[in-house]
Motif scaffolding. Sequence first.
Motif, PDB file in Angstrom:
ATOM      1  N   GLU A  92       0.813  -1.221   0.000  1.00 31.88           N
ATOM      2  CA  GLU A  92       0.000   0.000   0.000  1.00 31.88           C
ATOM      3  C   GLU A  92       0.845   1.270   0.000  1.00 31.88           C
ATOM      4  OE1 GLU A  92      -3.457   0.057  -0.110  1.00 31.88           O
ATOM      5  OE2 GLU A  92      -3.161  -2.075  -0.494  1.00 31.88           O
ATOM      6  N   GLN A  93       2.152   1.118   0.198  1.00 31.46           N
ATOM      7  CA  GLN A  93       3.032   2.289   0.332  1.00 31.46           C
ATOM      8  C   GLN A  93       3.622   2.691  -1.022  1.00 31.46           C
ATOM      9  OE1 GLN A  93       3.070   3.697   3.411  1.00 31.46           O
ATOM     10  NE2 GLN A  93       1.662   1.999   3.807  1.00 31.46           N
ATOM     11  N   PRO A  94       4.056   3.950  -1.125  1.00 32.01           N
ATOM     12  CA  PRO A  94       4.779   4.356  -2.346  1.00 32.01           C
ATOM     13  C   PRO A  94       6.076   3.565  -2.439  1.00 32.01           C
ATOM     14  CG  PRO A  94       4.854   6.098  -0.660  1.00 32.01           C
ATOM     15  CD  PRO A  94       3.931   5.035  -0.150  1.00 32.01           C
ATOM     16  N   ARG A  95       6.498   3.238  -3.645  1.00 34.71           N
ATOM     17  CA  ARG A  95       7.707   2.415  -3.840  1.00 34.71           C
ATOM     18  C   ARG A  95       8.941   3.309  -3.794  1.00 34.71           C
ATOM     19  NH1 ARG A  95       6.611  -2.979  -5.288  1.00 34.71           N
ATOM     20  NH2 ARG A  95       8.788  -3.129  -5.937  1.00 34.71           N
ATOM     21  N   THR A  96       9.297   3.692  -2.563  1.00 36.71           N
ATOM     22  CA  THR A  96      10.431   4.602  -2.351  1.00 36.71           C
ATOM     23  C   THR A  96      11.501   3.898  -1.522  1.00 36.71           C
ATOM     24  OG1 THR A  96       9.501   5.440  -0.294  1.00 36.71           O
ATOM     25  CG2 THR A  96       8.879   6.609  -2.325  1.00 36.71           C
ATOM     26  N   LEU A  97      12.669   4.504  -1.472  1.00 35.82           N
ATOM     27  CA  LEU A  97      13.750   3.991  -0.617  1.00 35.82           C
ATOM     28  C   LEU A  97      13.293   3.972   0.839  1.00 35.82           C
ATOM     29  CD1 LEU A  97      16.621   3.037  -0.031  1.00 35.82           C
ATOM     30  CD2 LEU A  97      17.363   5.432  -0.110  1.00 35.82           C
ATOM     31  N   GLU A  98      12.581   5.008   1.260  1.00 33.64           N
ATOM     32  CA  GLU A  98      12.115   5.082   2.652  1.00 33.64           C
ATOM     33  C   GLU A  98      11.204   3.903   2.986  1.00 33.64           C
ATOM     34  OE1 GLU A  98      12.104   7.719   0.505  1.00 33.64           O
ATOM     35  OE2 GLU A  98      13.860   8.663   1.439  1.00 33.64           O
ATOM     36  N   THR A  99      10.309   3.560   2.060  1.00 26.48           N
ATOM     37  CA  THR A  99       9.415   2.418   2.287  1.00 26.48           C
ATOM     38  C   THR A  99      10.234   1.139   2.399  1.00 26.48           C
ATOM     39  OG1 THR A  99       7.553   3.444   1.124  1.00 26.48           O
ATOM     40  CG2 THR A  99       7.517   1.047   1.314  1.00 26.48           C
ATOM     41  N   ARG A 100      11.191   0.970   1.497  1.00 30.31           N
ATOM     42  CA  ARG A 100      12.020  -0.243   1.511  1.00 30.31           C
ATOM     43  C   ARG A 100      12.811  -0.341   2.822  1.00 30.31           C
ATOM     44  NH1 ARG A 100      12.047   1.540  -3.902  1.00 30.31           N
ATOM     45  NH2 ARG A 100      11.338  -0.096  -5.302  1.00 30.31           N
ATOM     46  N   GLN A 101      13.314   0.782   3.284  1.00 29.76           N
ATOM     47  CA  GLN A 101      14.049   0.789   4.548  1.00 29.76           C
ATOM     48  C   GLN A 101      13.121   0.392   5.706  1.00 29.76           C
ATOM     49  OE1 GLN A 101      15.400   4.844   4.174  1.00 29.76           O
ATOM     50  NE2 GLN A 101      17.468   4.214   3.590  1.00 29.76           N
ATOM     51  N   GLU A 102      11.921   0.909   5.674  1.00 29.22           N
ATOM     52  CA  GLU A 102      10.961   0.592   6.733  1.00 29.22           C
ATOM     53  C   GLU A 102      10.561  -0.887   6.679  1.00 29.22           C
ATOM     54  OE1 GLU A 102       8.684   1.201  10.144  1.00 29.22           O
ATOM     55  OE2 GLU A 102      10.319   2.368   9.284  1.00 29.22           O
ATOM     56  N   VAL A 103      10.484  -1.463   5.482  1.00 32.42           N
ATOM     57  CA  VAL A 103      10.209  -2.903   5.357  1.00 32.42           C
ATOM     58  C   VAL A 103      11.288  -3.688   6.104  1.00 32.42           C
ATOM     59  CG1 VAL A 103      10.170  -4.868   3.746  1.00 32.42           C
ATOM     60  CG2 VAL A 103       8.865  -2.797   3.215  1.00 32.42           C
TER      61      VAL A 103
END
Length: 184
Positions: free
Chosen positions: A73-84
Motif C-alpha cells: 500500500e506504500q509508495p515504492r520509495t527507498l524510505e518504504t524499503r528501509q521501513e520494510v
Amino acid sequence: MARGNTRQRIQDVALELFAEQGYEKTSLREIAERLDVTKAALYYHFKTKEDILIGLFEDLTRPMDELIAWAQEQPRTLETRQEVLRRYQVALVHAAPLYRFMQENQATVRELSVGLTFKERMLTLTELIQEPDFALKDKVRCISAMFTMHAGMFFLQNVEGDPEEKHEAVLEVALDLLAQAHGA
C-alpha cells in the motif's frame, strides 16, 4: 488460564523440546509432561505435533503477511524499503526460536506445506524492496539485504556482544546495501 495463553505455552514448550531433542524424537506425552498437564488437556488444543508446528508457523507468518500488505500500500520509495527491513527485523527477533528450529530441521520443514508458504512470503518481501528495472547488481544488493537479516539471526548468536548492538549492526549493513541499490 485463558485459552490463548495455554495455546502459547504449549507452542513455546514444544519448540523448546523440538530444539533440545529434535522434532522427530519429541512426543506429545513429553510436551504434556513438561507443561505438567494431561495429554487430554494438550489434545484439546492440538491433535498432533504437526498441528503445533503449523500453529507456530501461522504465528510467524502473520506479521510477515501484515508487513507485505502494508508495503504493498506504500509508495515504492527507498524510505518504504528501509521501513520494510526495519519491521522485518522486529518480526525476525520475535520469532528467533522458530527460525532456529527451521534451520536445524530443514527436512521436517520441507515435508510440511508451511515451508513452501514461508518461501513464497520471503520471495514477495524480496520483490517489495527492489524494482523490476533495477540493474542486476542492484537486485543482488536488495536480495543480499534480506539474506543479511537472516544471516544476522543465525550467525551472530556465536559472536560475543550485546544482542541489541548486533541487531543494530545487521540492520545497518542491510540498509547500506539497500541504499547502494538506489544509488543513495
